[in-house]
Scaffold this active site. Structure first.
Site, short mmCIF file in Angstrom:
data_model
loop_
_atom_site.label_atom_id
_atom_site.label_comp_id
_atom_site.label_asym_id
_atom_site.label_seq_id
_atom_site.Cartn_x
_atom_site.Cartn_y
_atom_site.Cartn_z
N ALA A 114 0.85 -1.19 0.00
CA ALA A 114 0.00 0.00 0.00
C ALA A 114 0.89 1.24 0.00
O ALA A 114 1.98 1.23 0.57
CB ALA A 114 -0.89 -0.01 1.24
N GLU B 9 -0.05 -9.52 -1.44
CA GLU B 9 -1.49 -9.83 -1.42
C GLU B 9 -2.09 -9.74 -2.82
O GLU B 9 -2.93 -10.57 -3.20
CB GLU B 9 -2.20 -8.87 -0.46
CG GLU B 9 -1.81 -9.11 0.99
CD GLU B 9 -2.29 -8.01 1.91
OE1 GLU B 9 -1.92 -6.83 1.69
OE2 GLU B 9 -3.03 -8.31 2.85
N GLU C 69 3.92 -5.60 7.35
CA GLU C 69 3.04 -4.60 7.97
C GLU C 69 3.33 -4.39 9.46
O GLU C 69 3.19 -3.29 9.98
CB GLU C 69 1.56 -5.01 7.79
CG GLU C 69 1.02 -4.81 6.39
CD GLU C 69 1.25 -5.99 5.45
OE1 GLU C 69 2.06 -6.90 5.78
OE2 GLU C 69 0.62 -6.00 4.38
N GLY D 29 0.73 -5.28 0.55
CA GLY D 29 -0.32 -5.34 -0.48
C GLY D 29 0.19 -5.88 -1.80
O GLY D 29 -0.59 -6.39 -2.61
N1 CAA Z 1 4.57 3.23 -0.25
C1 CAA Z 1 5.06 4.38 -0.75
N2 CAA Z 1 6.36 4.56 -1.10
C2 CAA Z 1 7.19 3.50 -0.94
C3 CAA Z 1 6.73 2.27 -0.44
C4 CAA Z 1 5.36 2.15 -0.08
N3 CAA Z 1 4.83 1.01 0.36
N4 CAA Z 1 7.79 1.42 -0.39
C5 CAA Z 1 8.84 2.11 -0.87
N5 CAA Z 1 8.50 3.36 -1.19
C6 CAA Z 1 9.34 4.42 -1.69
C7 CAA Z 1 10.30 4.89 -0.62
O1 CAA Z 1 9.68 5.82 0.26
C8 CAA Z 1 11.39 5.52 -1.46
O2 CAA Z 1 10.97 6.79 -1.88
P1 CAA Z 1 12.01 8.06 -1.78
O3 CAA Z 1 13.13 7.68 -2.72
O4 CAA Z 1 11.19 9.20 -2.25
O5 CAA Z 1 12.45 8.12 -0.36
C9 CAA Z 1 11.42 4.63 -2.70
O6 CAA Z 1 10.17 3.93 -2.73
C10 CAA Z 1 12.52 3.58 -2.67
O7 CAA Z 1 12.40 2.92 -1.44
P2 CAA Z 1 13.67 2.68 -0.46
O8 CAA Z 1 14.61 3.82 -0.54
O9 CAA Z 1 13.13 2.30 0.88
O10 CAA Z 1 14.32 1.43 -1.22
P3 CAA Z 1 15.15 0.23 -0.58
O11 CAA Z 1 15.68 -0.55 -1.74
O12 CAA Z 1 16.11 0.73 0.45
O13 CAA Z 1 14.05 -0.66 0.20
C11 CAA Z 1 11.92 -1.80 0.47
C12 CAA Z 1 13.02 -1.28 -0.51
C13 CAA Z 1 12.51 -2.91 1.33
C14 CAA Z 1 10.80 -2.32 -0.39
C15 CAA Z 1 11.47 -0.62 1.37
O14 CAA Z 1 11.15 0.48 0.54
C16 CAA Z 1 10.26 -0.94 2.20
O15 CAA Z 1 10.38 -1.59 3.22
N6 CAA Z 1 9.08 -0.42 1.79
C17 CAA Z 1 7.86 -0.53 2.58
C18 CAA Z 1 7.26 -1.92 2.46
C19 CAA Z 1 6.03 -2.02 3.33
O16 CAA Z 1 6.04 -1.74 4.51
N7 CAA Z 1 4.92 -2.45 2.71
C20 CAA Z 1 3.66 -2.62 3.38
C21 CAA Z 1 2.80 -1.41 3.19
S1 CAA Z 1 1.30 -1.49 4.14
C22 CAA Z 1 0.31 -2.54 3.26
O17 CAA Z 1 0.63 -3.00 2.18
C23 CAA Z 1 -1.02 -2.83 3.94
C24 CAA Z 1 -1.88 -3.81 3.25
O18 CAA Z 1 -1.83 -4.98 3.51
C25 CAA Z 1 -2.89 -3.36 2.31
#
Ligand code: CAA
Length: 262
Positions: A69, A116, A136, A113
């Protein structure tokens, strides 16, 4: 139709082609926001309605299928705005309504997501680079698009609990062993391999494909006896169709069938 969050094309040389949808928000690792989900719904419905399309492949980029998400757009919600605003329920489940097979082609991250969404597809093919997870818990919530429900059904309770409670990522080989993915391909040329699978599906009879996927998906929803009854009814319903007569006749005449998709 012009899309801003996805890229859409048709692929293949045969009479029925593959509808290829790429999630395309590279700066957010293809995170799922309302505009993306609305566009995805439209693209899926258009391919589903197009008789020239046999199946659909849903993919992302080399780095990420989808990182879940879109965190900035949900960060400030409260219970009522999430619930009444239809977070997830409003537009996240279009893929479940598609009658044609939908193959998820996952390279890189499929998290939250994103994992998912892949599990809503009919099956998942992974590149060696794929990493699956439900992180999450690290951001103070639980999955909201089926992660606690579908993941145990795909990989069993023990591994699902482990992944959900620890937020660790699972690589492609572990996902293969766990039954989350059907096959793993080398990262280089991975999408071409999935598109070859899609070509095989495109060459099949459309009603058989549609009933097949519906029946397999029913196996996750119904008790065994009820599922077997539904399968039998669907099986019987195919007799007398052109494609049933043609498929069986062609087998006996030792030639390739000529489908009319009906
Ligand atoms: N939403 C929005 N932006 C996101 C994102 C997300 N889920 N995941 C990554 N991004 C963005 C980052 O903010 C970053 O943007 P900036 O360059 O502007 O800062 C860009 O993508 C690149 O990300 P990273 O710099 O973090 O890249 P990385 O290679 O170091 O790490 C990653 C990659 C491990 C995927 C890390 O980005 C991460 O952990 N992301 C979040 C994953 C997460 O928590 N997902 C669950 C979301 S909640 C959900 O999905 C609920 C549900 O069930 C419906």
């Amino acid at each position: 139709m012009t899309y801003t969050c996805i890229l859409v094309e048709t692929v293949g040389d045969g009479p029925r082609k593959t509808g290829l949808i790429r999630l395309n928000r590279p700066k957010a690792l293809n995170a799922l926001c309302d505009p993306l989900m609305d566009e995805l719904g439209e693209a899926l419905a258009a391919f589903d309605a197009d008789a020239g399309i046999g199946c659909i492949v849903l993919t992302g980029s080399e780095k990420a299928f989808c990182a879940g998400a879109d965190i900035p757009s949900i960060k400030d919600l409260d219970f009522l705005s999430a619930h009444q605003g239809g977070l997830v329920s409003k537009n996240w489940e279009h893929v479940l309504k598609v009658k044609k097979p939908v193959l998820a082609a996952v390279a890189g991250y499929a998290l939250g997501g994103g994992c998912e969404l892949a599990m809503m597809c009919d099956t998942i093919y992974a590149a060696e680079s794929a990493k699956f997870g439900q992180p999450e818990i690290k951001i103070g919530v639980i999955p909201g698009a089926g992660g606690t429900q579908r993941l145990p059904r795909w990989v069993g309770k023990a591994k699902a609990m482990d992944l959900l409670l620890t937020a660790r990522m699972m690589d492609a080989q572990e996902a293969l062993q766990a039954g989350l993915v059907a096959r793993v391909f080398p990262t280089e040329g991975f999408l071409d391999e999935v598109l070859k699978v899609a070509e095989l599906l495109n060459a099949q009879s459309a009603p058989a494909l549609a009933l097949m996927k519906e029946m397999v998906n029913q196996a996750f929803e119904t008790p065994l006896t009820q599922g077997v009854q539904a399968e039998r009814l669907a099986f019987h319903a195919m007799f007398g169709t052109h494609d049933q007569r043609e498929g069986m006749t062609a087998f006996l005449e030792k030639r390739a069938p000529q489908w009319k998709h009906g």
